[in-house]
Design a protein around this motif. Sequence first.
Motif, PDB file in Angstrom:
ATOM      1  N   UNK A   1       5.888  54.048  20.412  1.00  0.00           N
ATOM      2  CA  UNK A   1       6.369  52.809  20.977  1.00  0.00           C
ATOM      3  C   UNK A   1       5.224  51.783  20.967  1.00  0.00           C
ATOM      4  N   UNK A   2       5.501  50.627  20.414  1.00  0.00           N
ATOM      5  CA  UNK A   2       4.475  49.585  20.342  1.00  0.00           C
ATOM      6  C   UNK A   2       4.320  48.911  21.701  1.00  0.00           C
ATOM      7  N   UNK A   3       3.103  48.970  22.233  1.00  0.00           N
ATOM      8  CA  UNK A   3       2.837  48.394  23.549  1.00  0.00           C
ATOM      9  C   UNK A   3       1.790  47.293  23.511  1.00  0.00           C
ATOM     10  N   UNK A   4       1.115  47.094  22.383  1.00  0.00           N
ATOM     11  CA  UNK A   4       0.079  46.074  22.291  1.00  0.00           C
ATOM     12  C   UNK A   4       0.734  44.690  22.287  1.00  0.00           C
ATOM     13  N   UNK A   5       0.480  43.895  23.338  1.00  0.00           N
ATOM     14  CA  UNK A   5       1.145  42.585  23.420  1.00  0.00           C
ATOM     15  C   UNK A   5       0.732  41.633  22.294  1.00  0.00           C
ATOM     16  N   UNK A   6      -0.495  41.768  21.788  1.00  0.00           N
ATOM     17  CA  UNK A   6      -0.946  40.902  20.685  1.00  0.00           C
ATOM     18  C   UNK A   6      -0.163  41.209  19.408  1.00  0.00           C
ATOM     19  N   UNK A   7       0.072  42.492  19.154  1.00  0.00           N
ATOM     20  CA  UNK A   7       0.833  42.891  17.972  1.00  0.00           C
ATOM     21  C   UNK A   7       2.280  42.428  18.110  1.00  0.00           C
ATOM     22  N   UNK A   8       2.862  42.619  19.276  1.00  0.00           N
ATOM     23  CA  UNK A   8       4.253  42.205  19.509  1.00  0.00           C
ATOM     24  C   UNK A   8       4.403  40.695  19.311  1.00  0.00           C
ATOM     25  N   UNK A   9       3.458  39.927  19.838  1.00  0.00           N
ATOM     26  CA  UNK A   9       3.485  38.465  19.675  1.00  0.00           C
ATOM     27  C   UNK A   9       3.317  38.084  18.209  1.00  0.00           C
ATOM     28  N   UNK A  10       2.385  38.723  17.523  1.00  0.00           N
ATOM     29  CA  UNK A  10       2.145  38.412  16.113  1.00  0.00           C
ATOM     30  C   UNK A  10       3.368  38.735  15.259  1.00  0.00           C
ATOM     31  N   UNK A  11       4.016  39.845  15.537  1.00  0.00           N
ATOM     32  CA  UNK A  11       5.231  40.202  14.785  1.00  0.00           C
ATOM     33  C   UNK A  11       6.304  39.149  15.023  1.00  0.00           C
ATOM     34  N   UNK A  12       6.480  38.765  16.256  1.00  0.00           N
ATOM     35  CA  UNK A  12       7.469  37.742  16.587  1.00  0.00           C
ATOM     36  C   UNK A  12       7.166  36.432  15.869  1.00  0.00           C
ATOM     37  N   UNK A  13       5.894  36.030  15.890  1.00  0.00           N
ATOM     38  CA  UNK A  13       5.497  34.801  15.196  1.00  0.00           C
ATOM     39  C   UNK A  13       5.738  34.909  13.692  1.00  0.00           C
ATOM     40  N   UNK A  14       5.347  36.032  13.106  1.00  0.00           N
ATOM     41  CA  UNK A  14       5.526  36.221  11.658  1.00  0.00           C
ATOM     42  C   UNK A  14       7.005  36.176  11.289  1.00  0.00           C
ATOM     43  N   UNK A  15       7.838  36.773  12.121  1.00  0.00           N
ATOM     44  CA  UNK A  15       9.279  36.746  11.844  1.00  0.00           C
ATOM     45  C   UNK A  15       9.848  35.325  11.908  1.00  0.00           C
ATOM     46  N   UNK A  16       9.177  34.465  12.661  1.00  0.00           N
ATOM     47  CA  UNK A  16       9.590  33.062  12.756  1.00  0.00           C
ATOM     48  C   UNK A  16       8.934  32.208  11.673  1.00  0.00           C
ATOM     49  N   UNK A  17       8.076  32.847  10.856  1.00  0.00           N
ATOM     50  CA  UNK A  17       7.403  32.131   9.782  1.00  0.00           C
ATOM     51  C   UNK A  17       6.146  31.413  10.220  1.00  0.00           C
ATOM     52  N   UNK A  18       5.641  31.745  11.396  1.00  0.00           N
ATOM     53  CA  UNK A  18       4.432  31.112  11.899  1.00  0.00           C
ATOM     54  C   UNK A  18       3.221  31.807  11.282  1.00  0.00           C
ATOM     55  N   UNK A  19       2.405  31.036  10.596  1.00  0.00           N
ATOM     56  CA  UNK A  19       1.271  31.583   9.843  1.00  0.00           C
ATOM     57  C   UNK A  19       0.296  32.363  10.722  1.00  0.00           C
ATOM     58  N   UNK A  20       0.117  31.957  11.939  1.00  0.00           N
ATOM     59  CA  UNK A  20      -0.817  32.621  12.851  1.00  0.00           C
ATOM     60  C   UNK A  20      -0.437  34.098  13.035  1.00  0.00           C
ATOM     61  N   UNK A  21       0.836  34.401  13.072  1.00  0.00           N
ATOM     62  CA  UNK A  21       1.293  35.788  13.211  1.00  0.00           C
ATOM     63  C   UNK A  21       0.925  36.622  11.995  1.00  0.00           C
ATOM     64  N   UNK A  22       1.179  36.074  10.812  1.00  0.00           N
ATOM     65  CA  UNK A  22       0.807  36.775   9.581  1.00  0.00           C
ATOM     66  C   UNK A  22      -0.703  37.007   9.536  1.00  0.00           C
ATOM     67  N   UNK A  23      -1.452  35.965   9.897  1.00  0.00           N
ATOM     68  CA  UNK A  23      -2.910  36.040   9.870  1.00  0.00           C
ATOM     69  C   UNK A  23      -3.411  37.152  10.796  1.00  0.00           C
ATOM     70  N   UNK A  24      -2.886  37.204  12.002  1.00  0.00           N
ATOM     71  CA  UNK A  24      -3.320  38.240  12.950  1.00  0.00           C
ATOM     72  C   UNK A  24      -2.991  39.643  12.420  1.00  0.00           C
ATOM     73  N   UNK A  25      -1.781  39.817  11.912  1.00  0.00           N
ATOM     74  CA  UNK A  25      -1.381  41.141  11.408  1.00  0.00           C
ATOM     75  C   UNK A  25      -2.252  41.554  10.224  1.00  0.00           C
TER      76      UNK A  25
END
Length: 127
Positions: A1-25
């Motif tokens: 189960x994914x519990x890292x809030x930074x990863x969860x936020x980055x995935x959400x951002x990437x799914x919305x097409x926000x470059x910052x999410x892709x960059x973090x991942x």
Amino acid sequence: METNPHVITAISQALQGIEQGFHYLYKSNNRSIMLICMRYLNNKEEAEDLMQDAFVQIFRQLHQFDGSKGTFYNWIYTVTVNTVLQHLRKKKLSFTDILNNEALQLTMANDQDIISDLDLQAIISKL
């Protein structure tokens, strides 16, 4: 189960097409992905190419990640291994073709003592 809030936020951002999410991942996983690729390939340039291919697959399939089933790392590990194995299957076919061609050339070189160049060319032209 994914519990890292930074990863969860980055995935959400990437799914919305926000470059910052892709960059973090990418930044948080590129070394691990490279090590996985190197473990299978033992060739830095080829591993770098496959790392990029793996990230393309990860980002294309990101909507399939289910944080309730496991961690993001385990999921990208699986995607990466599958990408590498698919590459190796393709490479094996190519490598087999090369080996068969080299074996044919070796056989032809050994038979050259027996068959003259003209006879060999005549045989090849009939193929």
